[in-house]
Write a protein that holds these residues in place. Structure first.
Motif, PDB file in Angstrom:
ATOM      1  N   GLY A 176      11.945 -51.782  66.188  1.00 59.70           N
ATOM      2  CA  GLY A 176      11.137 -50.565  66.045  1.00 59.70           C
ATOM      3  C   GLY A 176      12.003 -49.321  66.060  1.00 59.70           C
ATOM      4  O   GLY A 176      11.792 -48.385  65.275  1.00 59.70           O
ATOM      5  N   ALA A 177      12.989 -49.304  66.942  1.00 58.51           N
ATOM      6  CA  ALA A 177      13.898 -48.153  66.994  1.00 58.51           C
ATOM      7  C   ALA A 177      14.721 -48.063  65.715  1.00 58.51           C
ATOM      8  O   ALA A 177      14.969 -46.982  65.185  1.00 58.51           O
ATOM      9  N   ARG A 178      15.144 -49.202  65.213  1.00 55.60           N
ATOM     10  CA  ARG A 178      16.020 -49.222  64.043  1.00 55.60           C
ATOM     11  C   ARG A 178      15.265 -48.899  62.751  1.00 55.60           C
ATOM     12  O   ARG A 178      15.758 -48.156  61.911  1.00 55.60           O
ATOM     13  N   TRP A 179      14.083 -49.451  62.578  1.00 55.92           N
ATOM     14  CA  TRP A 179      13.401 -49.355  61.286  1.00 55.92           C
ATOM     15  C   TRP A 179      12.309 -48.297  61.213  1.00 55.92           C
ATOM     16  O   TRP A 179      11.888 -47.914  60.132  1.00 55.92           O
ATOM     17  N   VAL A 180      11.825 -47.815  62.340  1.00 57.09           N
ATOM     18  CA  VAL A 180      10.756 -46.815  62.319  1.00 57.09           C
ATOM     19  C   VAL A 180      11.226 -45.484  62.902  1.00 57.09           C
ATOM     20  O   VAL A 180      11.197 -44.455  62.230  1.00 57.09           O
ATOM     21  N   ALA A 181      11.665 -45.519  64.143  1.00 54.59           N
ATOM     22  CA  ALA A 181      12.035 -44.272  64.820  1.00 54.59           C
ATOM     23  C   ALA A 181      13.287 -43.646  64.214  1.00 54.59           C
ATOM     24  O   ALA A 181      13.340 -42.432  64.010  1.00 54.59           O
ATOM     25  N   GLY A 182      14.276 -44.445  63.918  1.00 53.28           N
ATOM     26  CA  GLY A 182      15.519 -43.925  63.343  1.00 53.28           C
ATOM     27  C   GLY A 182      15.303 -43.161  62.045  1.00 53.28           C
ATOM     28  O   GLY A 182      15.729 -42.004  61.929  1.00 53.28           O
ATOM     29  N   PRO A 183      14.630 -43.782  61.059  1.00 55.93           N
ATOM     30  CA  PRO A 183      14.376 -43.038  59.821  1.00 55.93           C
ATOM     31  C   PRO A 183      13.511 -41.789  60.019  1.00 55.93           C
ATOM     32  O   PRO A 183      13.722 -40.785  59.337  1.00 55.93           O
ATOM     33  N   LEU A 184      12.563 -41.825  60.950  1.00 56.97           N
ATOM     34  CA  LEU A 184      11.744 -40.635  61.217  1.00 56.97           C
ATOM     35  C   LEU A 184      12.601 -39.489  61.753  1.00 56.97           C
ATOM     36  O   LEU A 184      12.483 -38.354  61.298  1.00 56.97           O
ATOM     37  N   VAL A 185      13.466 -39.784  62.702  1.00 57.75           N
ATOM     38  CA  VAL A 185      14.319 -38.748  63.285  1.00 57.75           C
ATOM     39  C   VAL A 185      15.305 -38.220  62.258  1.00 57.75           C
ATOM     40  O   VAL A 185      15.432 -37.010  62.055  1.00 57.75           O
ATOM     41  N   VAL A 186      16.001 -39.122  61.574  1.00 56.16           N
ATOM     42  CA  VAL A 186      17.001 -38.698  60.589  1.00 56.16           C
ATOM     43  C   VAL A 186      16.342 -37.959  59.427  1.00 56.16           C
ATOM     44  O   VAL A 186      16.835 -36.917  58.973  1.00 56.16           O
ATOM     45  N   GLY A 187      15.213 -38.467  58.938  1.00 54.33           N
ATOM     46  CA  GLY A 187      14.510 -37.809  57.830  1.00 54.33           C
ATOM     47  C   GLY A 187      14.005 -36.427  58.199  1.00 54.33           C
ATOM     48  O   GLY A 187      14.092 -35.485  57.404  1.00 54.33           O
ATOM     49  N   SER A 188      13.506 -36.270  59.415  1.00 54.85           N
ATOM     50  CA  SER A 188      13.006 -34.955  59.818  1.00 54.85           C
ATOM     51  C   SER A 188      14.151 -33.970  60.031  1.00 54.85           C
ATOM     52  O   SER A 188      14.006 -32.786  59.735  1.00 54.85           O
ATOM     53  N   ILE A 189      15.289 -34.439  60.526  1.00 52.62           N
ATOM     54  CA  ILE A 189      16.444 -33.553  60.668  1.00 52.62           C
ATOM     55  C   ILE A 189      16.924 -33.103  59.298  1.00 52.62           C
ATOM     56  O   ILE A 189      17.223 -31.924  59.080  1.00 52.62           O
ATOM     57  N   LEU A 190      16.971 -34.020  58.353  1.00 54.22           N
ATOM     58  CA  LEU A 190      17.361 -33.670  56.981  1.00 54.22           C
ATOM     59  C   LEU A 190      16.363 -32.692  56.359  1.00 54.22           C
ATOM     60  O   LEU A 190      16.753 -31.706  55.728  1.00 54.22           O
ATOM     61  N   ALA A 191      15.062 -32.937  56.561  1.00 53.46           N
ATOM     62  CA  ALA A 191      14.041 -32.029  56.024  1.00 53.46           C
ATOM     63  C   ALA A 191      14.141 -30.648  56.661  1.00 53.46           C
ATOM     64  O   ALA A 191      13.975 -29.630  55.979  1.00 53.46           O
ATOM     65  N   ALA A 192      14.419 -30.575  57.963  1.00 52.61           N
ATOM     66  CA  ALA A 192      14.564 -29.273  58.632  1.00 52.61           C
ATOM     67  C   ALA A 192      15.775 -28.529  58.089  1.00 52.61           C
ATOM     68  O   ALA A 192      15.713 -27.322  57.847  1.00 52.61           O
ATOM     69  N   PHE A 193      16.871 -29.241  57.874  1.00 54.80           N
ATOM     70  CA  PHE A 193      18.074 -28.621  57.314  1.00 54.80           C
ATOM     71  C   PHE A 193      17.792 -28.066  55.921  1.00 54.80           C
ATOM     72  O   PHE A 193      18.128 -26.924  55.611  1.00 54.80           O
ATOM     73  N   LEU A 194      17.152 -28.873  55.078  1.00 56.48           N
ATOM     74  CA  LEU A 194      16.842 -28.421  53.715  1.00 56.48           C
ATOM     75  C   LEU A 194      15.847 -27.269  53.718  1.00 56.48           C
ATOM     76  O   LEU A 194      15.948 -26.350  52.904  1.00 56.48           O
ATOM     77  N   SER A 195      14.884 -27.295  54.636  1.00 56.51           N
ATOM     78  CA  SER A 195      13.905 -26.222  54.739  1.00 56.51           C
ATOM     79  C   SER A 195      14.566 -24.907  55.128  1.00 56.51           C
ATOM     80  O   SER A 195      14.276 -23.862  54.534  1.00 56.51           O
ATOM     81  N   ARG A 196      15.458 -24.957  56.121  1.00 55.87           N
ATOM     82  CA  ARG A 196      16.160 -23.733  56.525  1.00 55.87           C
ATOM     83  C   ARG A 196      17.038 -23.208  55.400  1.00 55.87           C
ATOM     84  O   ARG A 196      17.122 -22.007  55.167  1.00 55.87           O
ATOM     85  N   ARG A 197      17.691 -24.110  54.701  1.00 57.39           N
ATOM     86  CA  ARG A 197      18.545 -23.697  53.583  1.00 57.39           C
ATOM     87  C   ARG A 197      17.708 -23.049  52.477  1.00 57.39           C
ATOM     88  O   ARG A 197      18.087 -22.041  51.901  1.00 57.39           O
ATOM     89  N   TRP A 198      16.554 -23.646  52.196  1.00 62.20           N
ATOM     90  CA  TRP A 198      15.654 -23.103  51.177  1.00 62.20           C
ATOM     91  C   TRP A 198      15.176 -21.706  51.580  1.00 62.20           C
ATOM     92  O   TRP A 198      15.127 -20.787  50.761  1.00 62.20           O
ATOM     93  N   ASP A 199      14.803 -21.529  52.847  1.00 63.34           N
ATOM     94  CA  ASP A 199      14.351 -20.213  53.336  1.00 63.34           C
ATOM     95  C   ASP A 199      15.453 -19.163  53.237  1.00 63.34           C
ATOM     96  O   ASP A 199      15.201 -18.030  52.832  1.00 63.34           O
ATOM     97  N   ARG A 200      16.677 -19.527  53.625  1.00 62.51           N
ATOM     98  CA  ARG A 200      17.793 -18.576  53.514  1.00 62.51           C
ATOM     99  C   ARG A 200      18.037 -18.181  52.072  1.00 62.51           C
ATOM    100  O   ARG A 200      18.260 -17.018  51.757  1.00 62.51           O
ATOM    101  N   ARG A 201      17.990 -19.165  51.175  1.00 62.57           N
ATOM    102  CA  ARG A 201      18.220 -18.883  49.754  1.00 62.57           C
ATOM    103  C   ARG A 201      17.119 -17.981  49.195  1.00 62.57           C
ATOM    104  O   ARG A 201      17.373 -17.047  48.448  1.00 62.57           O
TER     105      ARG A 201
END
Length: 122
Positions: free
Chosen positions: A78-103
C-alpha cells in the motif's frame, strides 16, 4: 545490546510514521492553510495530505507487525503502490502549479509595463 537498539529505532520509526499521519491529516482538514512542506491548489494539498495519511498508516502497521514478529505484507504494498505515487504526484503538481503562477505573474507584469508603438506612456 543490538536488540535493544533495534527496538528503540523501531519505536522512533513508529513515532515518525504517526507524525506523517498527523501532518497529512492537517493538510486534508485545512487545505487552504497548509503547513510549509506543501503549498498549491486545494486539490494538490488534499492529495498530498491523503498520501501522507496513507503512507504513515501503512508504514506504522508494517513496523508494528515486524516488531511483533510478523512478516512483511500488504501495508508495504500500500505504501509503495498507493501512498508513494500520491505523495510524489502531488509534490510534482505543486511544483508545476507554483511555476505556472510565477510565469503568469511575470507575463502580466511585463505586459503592464510595455507600451504599444504610437501610444504614450501612462
Amino acid at each position: 545490546m543490538t536488540e535493544v537498539f533495534d527496538r528503540v529505532m523501531n519505536v522512533l520509526a513508529v513515532a515518525l510514521w504517526l507524525g506523517c499521519v498527523w501532518l497529512g491529516w492537517q493538510a486534508v482538514l485545512r487545505p487552504r492553510r497548509p503547513r510549509e512542506p506543501i503549498q498549491g491548489p486545494v486539490w494538490v494539498v488534499r492529495a498530498w495530505g491523503l498520501g501522507f495519511v496513507l503512507l504513515g498508516t501503512c508504514l506504522t502497521i508494517e513496523s508494528v507487525t515486524l516488531m511483533a514478529g510478523g512478516e512483511q505484507g500488504w501495508p508495504a504494498d500500500g505504501a509503495r503502490w498507493v501512498a508513494g505515487p500520491l505523495v510524489v504526484g502531488s509534490i510534482l503538481a505543486a511544483f508545476l502549479s507554483r511555476r505556472w503562477d510565477r510565469r503568469r505573474t511575470r507575463a502580466m507584469n511585463e505586459g503592464r509595463h510595455r507600451r504599444e508603438p504610437g501610444r504614450p506612456l501612462e
